[in-house]
Design a protein around this motif. Structure first.
Motif, PDB file in Angstrom:
ATOM      1  N   GLN A 242      -8.299  11.614   3.854  1.00 26.58           N
ATOM      2  CA  GLN A 242      -9.123  12.517   3.057  1.00 26.58           C
ATOM      3  C   GLN A 242      -8.331  13.253   1.975  1.00 26.58           C
ATOM      4  O   GLN A 242      -8.914  14.018   1.193  1.00 26.58           O
ATOM      5  CB  GLN A 242      -9.813  13.518   3.990  1.00 26.58           C
ATOM      6  N   ARG A 243      -7.044  12.995   1.873  1.00 26.10           N
ATOM      7  CA  ARG A 243      -6.216  13.618   0.843  1.00 26.10           C
ATOM      8  C   ARG A 243      -6.196  12.759  -0.419  1.00 26.10           C
ATOM      9  O   ARG A 243      -6.257  11.529  -0.338  1.00 26.10           O
ATOM     10  CB  ARG A 243      -4.776  13.792   1.348  1.00 26.10           C
ATOM     11  N   PRO A 244      -6.050  13.383  -1.579  1.00 20.37           N
ATOM     12  CA  PRO A 244      -5.875  12.598  -2.811  1.00 20.37           C
ATOM     13  C   PRO A 244      -4.682  11.659  -2.678  1.00 20.37           C
ATOM     14  O   PRO A 244      -3.629  12.042  -2.166  1.00 20.37           O
ATOM     15  CB  PRO A 244      -5.629  13.679  -3.872  1.00 20.37           C
ATOM     16  N   GLY A 245      -4.857  10.435  -3.119  1.00 20.00           N
ATOM     17  CA  GLY A 245      -3.796   9.450  -3.066  1.00 20.00           C
ATOM     18  C   GLY A 245      -3.855   8.525  -1.874  1.00 20.00           C
ATOM     19  O   GLY A 245      -3.198   7.476  -1.866  1.00 20.00           O
ATOM     20  N   PHE A 246      -4.628   8.877  -0.870  1.00 18.94           N
ATOM     21  CA  PHE A 246      -4.710   8.047   0.334  1.00 18.94           C
ATOM     22  C   PHE A 246      -6.021   7.258   0.379  1.00 18.94           C
ATOM     23  O   PHE A 246      -6.031   6.046   0.118  1.00 18.94           O
ATOM     24  CB  PHE A 246      -4.548   8.914   1.593  1.00 18.94           C
TER      25      PHE A 246
ATOM     26  N   HIS B 291       0.829  -1.211   0.000  1.00 11.30           N
ATOM     27  CA  HIS B 291       0.000   0.000   0.000  1.00 11.30           C
ATOM     28  C   HIS B 291       0.863   1.261   0.000  1.00 11.30           C
ATOM     29  O   HIS B 291       0.515   2.271  -0.613  1.00 11.30           O
ATOM     30  CB  HIS B 291      -0.933  -0.021   1.220  1.00 11.30           C
ATOM     31  N   ARG B 292       2.006   1.195   0.672  1.00 12.15           N
ATOM     32  CA  ARG B 292       2.922   2.339   0.649  1.00 12.15           C
ATOM     33  C   ARG B 292       3.302   2.710  -0.789  1.00 12.15           C
ATOM     34  O   ARG B 292       3.308   3.881  -1.171  1.00 12.15           O
ATOM     35  CB  ARG B 292       4.213   2.004   1.382  1.00 12.15           C
ATOM     36  N   ALA B 293       3.659   1.679  -1.555  1.00 14.49           N
ATOM     37  CA  ALA B 293       4.094   1.923  -2.933  1.00 14.49           C
ATOM     38  C   ALA B 293       2.951   2.474  -3.780  1.00 14.49           C
ATOM     39  O   ALA B 293       3.172   3.324  -4.649  1.00 14.49           O
ATOM     40  CB  ALA B 293       4.637   0.634  -3.543  1.00 14.49           C
TER      41      ALA B 293
ATOM     42  N   LYS C 167       0.971   7.167  -6.642  1.00 14.89           N
ATOM     43  CA  LYS C 167      -0.149   8.081  -6.922  1.00 14.89           C
ATOM     44  C   LYS C 167       0.229   9.529  -6.617  1.00 14.89           C
ATOM     45  O   LYS C 167      -0.007  10.437  -7.422  1.00 14.89           O
ATOM     46  CB  LYS C 167      -1.356   7.664  -6.086  1.00 14.89           C
ATOM     47  N   LEU C 168       0.826   9.774  -5.461  1.00 14.80           N
ATOM     48  CA  LEU C 168       1.166  11.132  -5.058  1.00 14.80           C
ATOM     49  C   LEU C 168       2.158  11.773  -6.013  1.00 14.80           C
ATOM     50  O   LEU C 168       2.097  12.975  -6.284  1.00 14.80           O
ATOM     51  CB  LEU C 168       1.739  11.133  -3.643  1.00 14.80           C
TER      52      LEU C 168
ATOM     53  N   ALA D 134       4.511  17.832  -7.481  1.00 14.31           N
ATOM     54  CA  ALA D 134       4.509  16.641  -6.641  1.00 14.31           C
ATOM     55  C   ALA D 134       5.229  16.931  -5.325  1.00 14.31           C
ATOM     56  O   ALA D 134       6.217  17.675  -5.298  1.00 14.31           O
ATOM     57  CB  ALA D 134       5.193  15.481  -7.357  1.00 14.31           C
ATOM     58  N   PRO D 135       4.763  16.367  -4.220  1.00 11.22           N
ATOM     59  CA  PRO D 135       5.424  16.621  -2.927  1.00 11.22           C
ATOM     60  C   PRO D 135       6.796  15.965  -2.869  1.00 11.22           C
ATOM     61  O   PRO D 135       7.032  14.922  -3.488  1.00 11.22           O
ATOM     62  CB  PRO D 135       4.467  15.965  -1.915  1.00 11.22           C
TER      63      PRO D 135
END
Length: 316
Positions: free
Chosen positions: A268-272, A56-58, A63-64, A156-157
């Motif tokens: 609630q953030r995109p990607g999570f 799930h981390r990957a 996505k992020l 991207a972050p």
């Protein structure tokens, strides 16, 4: 306790404590290609399970960073048996579109016909050399963050900033030992003493995290980092499976005001939240670990409002 390749857990020691198998395929992808595996668009394929916290981390990092069109991805069926992870149609997963594998074990055995370890996700396949590059999950997200920067989406972050890496690594290490792996050490312990030691360590660290996150929005440096992603994937599964299935029941996530709000803030953030599949998570854990749940009955609950306001904006 020993098991055949593909099964889980790998083994427990003489004291009944769970011992995680070392991940043995450990090549790295590098931006300059010095490793023999250069970061290139369209070359690599990521195999994941939506149920697995390590995979799930990957999924989240991919996505992020906007790497969906750079690194393709296949999702295995959540139910794993003695043959290991399988590729089947339906419910968020499907066939392997790269090599036509029916089972993930085929990727491992094509890489090394003498391979005898567990067939784990996440792992990365290289289309050029026709072999797995790595199944060492900590390296996978770090390589996405640092070696694929030329392919990151605009804005991207920076999830692994140079100035914060030492602190990220330090926090990630204690979170891994006592939380990420701590739930498994509790769930797969085969002695009372090993179980209680794991649970006590787990909840001591959760209490520490609760205090830390009461005064800051993120784990490190006032920004979202790799450390937050590594903690989130365990928190997302905590009440759904670890409290009951792994006997981590001193407290629930929802009993920790700051940790529960922090988990919702990330969800609630995109990607999570869009990458969380509670269906896959519960079906995998409750239907795969026969020694813990021989009836294979999947519980309906818990009911949790992941979309409720979290109030963490006040922390910046």
């Amino acid at each position: 306790m020993s098991t055949t390749a593909g099964q889980f857990p790998a083994e427990t020691g003489a004291d009944g404590a769970f011992v995680r198998q070392r991940y043995s395929i450990r090549d790295r992808i590098t931006a300059d290609g010095s490793s023999g595996f250069p970061a290139e668009a369209g070359r690599y394929h990521l195999y994941v399970s939506l149920a697995c916290p390590w995979a799930h981390r990957a999924i989240i990092v991919r996505k992020l960073l906007g790497l969906e069109d750079v690194i393709s991805m296949s999702v295995v069926d959540p139910i794993r048996d003695e043959r290991g992870w399988a590729f089947r149609d339906g419910d968020g997963h499907g066939p392997d579109t790269v090599c036509g594998f029916q089972f993930l074990s085929e990727a491992y055995l094509r890489t090394d016909p003498s391979y005898t370890g567990r067939y784990t996700v996440p792992c990365i396949w290289d289309r050029v050399t026709q072999r797995l590059v790595t199944n060492n999950y900590p390296d996978i997200t770090l390589d996405f963050e640092t070696q694929f920067t030329a392919f990151h989406r605009p804005g991207a972050p920076d999830l692994y900033p140079q100035a914060l890496r030492a602190e990220i690594d330090e926090i990630s290490d204690v979170v891994y030992r006592e939380v990420n792996n701590g739930v498994y050490r509790a769930g797969f312990a085969t002695s009372q003493e090993a179980y209680e030691a794991a649970v006590d360590g787990l909840f001591a660290r959760l209490d520490w995290l609760e205090a830390r996150l009461a005064g800051q929005r993120y784990l490190v440096g006032g920004q979202l980092t790799e450390a937050d992603i590594r903690l989130f994937t365990t928190l997302a599964r905590f009440d759904a499976v670890y409290v009951g299935h792994f006997k981590c029941n001193l407290r629930r996530l929802v009993d920790y005001p700051s940790l529960w709000a922090y988990a919702r803030d990330l969800y609630q953030r995109p990607g999570f939240g869009e990458t969380v599949s509670f269906g896959h998570i519960k079906r995998h854990y409750y239907m795969t670990h026969d020694q813990l749940n021989p009836t294979r009955i999947v519980p309906k609950g818990p009911v949790m409002d992941w979309d409720s306001p979290h109030g963490r904006e006040r922390l910046g």
